[in-house]
Design an enzyme around this catalytic site. Structure first.
Site, PDB file in Angstrom:
ATOM      1  N   GLU A 180      -0.469  17.069  -1.701  1.00  0.00           N
ATOM      2  CA  GLU A 180      -0.602  15.679  -2.142  1.00  0.00           C
ATOM      3  C   GLU A 180       0.348  15.403  -3.311  1.00  0.00           C
ATOM      4  OE1 GLU A 180      -1.016  12.812  -1.701  1.00  0.00           O
ATOM      5  OE2 GLU A 180      -2.910  11.936  -2.315  1.00  0.00           O
ATOM      6  N   ASP A 183      -5.141  10.488  -8.713  1.00  0.00           N
ATOM      7  CA  ASP A 183      -5.371   9.468  -9.727  1.00  0.00           C
ATOM      8  C   ASP A 183      -6.896   9.306  -9.854  1.00  0.00           C
ATOM      9  OD1 ASP A 183      -4.854   7.307 -11.385  1.00  0.00           O
ATOM     10  OD2 ASP A 183      -4.319   5.937  -9.785  1.00  0.00           O
ATOM     11  N   ASP A 242       6.844   6.128  -4.190  1.00  0.00           N
ATOM     12  CA  ASP A 242       7.517   4.828  -4.177  1.00  0.00           C
ATOM     13  C   ASP A 242       6.975   3.896  -5.248  1.00  0.00           C
ATOM     14  OD1 ASP A 242       5.050   4.229  -3.028  1.00  0.00           O
ATOM     15  OD2 ASP A 242       5.891   2.763  -1.648  1.00  0.00           O
TER      16      ASP A 242
HETATM   17  P1  5GP Z   1      -6.267   8.039  -5.840  1.00  0.00           P
HETATM   18  O1  5GP Z   1      -6.985   7.837  -4.541  1.00  0.00           O
HETATM   19  O2  5GP Z   1      -6.389   9.410  -6.403  1.00  0.00           O
HETATM   20  O3  5GP Z   1      -6.618   6.974  -6.842  1.00  0.00           O
HETATM   21  O4  5GP Z   1      -4.769   7.729  -5.557  1.00  0.00           O
HETATM   22  C1  5GP Z   1      -3.961   8.593  -4.931  1.00  0.00           C
HETATM   23  C2  5GP Z   1      -2.813   7.891  -4.268  1.00  0.00           C
HETATM   24  O5  5GP Z   1      -2.439   6.719  -4.999  1.00  0.00           O
HETATM   25  C3  5GP Z   1      -1.609   8.784  -4.274  1.00  0.00           C
HETATM   26  O6  5GP Z   1      -1.543   9.491  -3.068  1.00  0.00           O
HETATM   27  C4  5GP Z   1      -0.480   7.811  -4.408  1.00  0.00           C
HETATM   28  O7  5GP Z   1      -0.093   7.379  -3.137  1.00  0.00           O
HETATM   29  C5  5GP Z   1      -1.057   6.634  -5.138  1.00  0.00           C
HETATM   30  N1  5GP Z   1      -0.725   6.663  -6.572  1.00  0.00           N
HETATM   31  C6  5GP Z   1      -1.549   6.906  -7.609  1.00  0.00           C
HETATM   32  N2  5GP Z   1      -0.901   6.849  -8.784  1.00  0.00           N
HETATM   33  C7  5GP Z   1       0.386   6.561  -8.465  1.00  0.00           C
HETATM   34  C8  5GP Z   1       1.579   6.399  -9.250  1.00  0.00           C
HETATM   35  O8  5GP Z   1       1.622   6.484 -10.488  1.00  0.00           O
HETATM   36  N3  5GP Z   1       2.720   6.151  -8.544  1.00  0.00           N
HETATM   37  C9  5GP Z   1       2.749   6.036  -7.191  1.00  0.00           C
HETATM   38  N4  5GP Z   1       3.925   5.761  -6.618  1.00  0.00           N
HETATM   39  N5  5GP Z   1       1.655   6.189  -6.431  1.00  0.00           N
HETATM   40  C10 5GP Z   1       0.487   6.453  -7.057  1.00  0.00           C
END
Ligand code: 5GP
Length: 182
Positions: A97, A101, A157
Site C-alpha cells: 500500500e 491515513d 497522485d
Molecule cells: P485511508 O483509507 O487510510 O484514509 O486512506 C488511504 C488512501 O487514501 C491511500 O491509499 C491513498 O490513496 C489516499 N491518500 C491518503 N493520504 C494521501 C495523500 O497524502 N496523498 C495522496 N495522493 N493520497 C492519499
C-alpha cells in the site's frame, strides 16, 4: 510542471529503504512463494521497486481500492474497483500500500483478503500518517512516517490525477494544488 512543493522523502531515501525491506522479506519468506498485491493505483511504483528487491518466487495480483473522490480528505467510503484473479487460499499474501491515513482502506482490504483464508497475510506500507488514524490496522512494515500533509509523487497522485511520475515524495504548497486539476 515547475511546481511549488517541498520534498518530504527523496528518491535515494526511498530506494535505500526498499532495498532493506526487500532483503528482510527475502529472509522472512525463504523457501516459500509470495503473492504480492499492490493496491492500485498509488502503490504501483512502490510495488514495482519492491518486487525487484525480493529474491523469491513472486506472483503479482492487483487490487483496486478507492477511498477518495475528487477530494483530498478521506470520504470514509471504500470501493473495490478491481479484484484478484486467482484464489488466495493457502497463499502467502503480501499487500503493498502507498499510504495509510485513516486506515479505513487497508482495514477493509485486509478483512476482505483474510476471508479468503490465505496461509499468511502481511501489509507493507510506504508512508504512514499516524496522526489521522481512525481504525487500527496491522502493519508489518511502514517505511516512512510523515506529518498530516497531502503528499504526491512516486506513484501518488494529486489534483486531476497528476504528479504520480515525480521520483520524490513531496507536499504540494497551497497555491500549486489547483494548477493541474484538468
Ligand atoms: P485511508 O483509507 O487510510 O484514509 O486512506 C488511504 C488512501 O487514501 C491511500 O491509499 C491513498 O490513496 C489516499 N491518500 C491518503 N493520504 C494521501 C495523500 O497524502 N496523498 C495522496 N495522493 N493520497 C492519499
Amino acid at each position: 510542471m515547475n511546481a511549488e512543493y517541498d520534498v518530504l522523502v527523496s528518491a535515494p531515501e526511498i530506494s535505500e529503504k526498499i532495498r532493506k525491506l526487500g532483503e528482510e522479506l527475502t529472509e522472512l519468506y525463504a523457501g516459500e512463494e509470495v503473492v504480492v498485491i499492490p493496491l492500485l493505483r498509488g502503490a504501483f511504483m512502490f510495488a514495482a521497486d519492491l518486487i525487484r528487491a525480493m529474491n523469491l518466487p513472486v506472483r503479482v495480483e492487483f487490487l483496486g481500492a478507492a477511498s477518495y473522490g475528487e477530494e483530498t480528505v478521506s470520504s470514509g467510503e471504500v470501493r473495490l474497483t478491481l479484484d484478484t484473479s486467482f484464489p488466495l487460499h493457502d497463499k502467502n499474501v503480501l499487500i503493498v500500500e502507498d499510504i495509510v491515513d485513516t486506515g479505513l482502506t487497508l482495514a477493509y482490504i485486509q478483512k476482505l483478503l483474510q476471508s479468503r483464508n490465505p496461509r499468511s497475510i502481511r501489509s507493507v506500507v510506504l508512508l504512514d500518517k499516524p496522526s489521522r488514524r481512525t481504525v487500527e490496522v496491522d502493519l508489518h512494515r511502514t517505511l516512512f512516517t510523515i506529518p498530516d500533509k497531502f503528499v504526491v509523487g512516486y506513484g501518488l497522485d494529486g489534483p486531476g490525477g497528476f504528479w504520480r511520475n515525480l521520483p520524490d515524495i513531496v507536499a504540494l504548497r497551497e497555491e500549486t494544488e489547483n494548477t493541474h486539476s484538468e
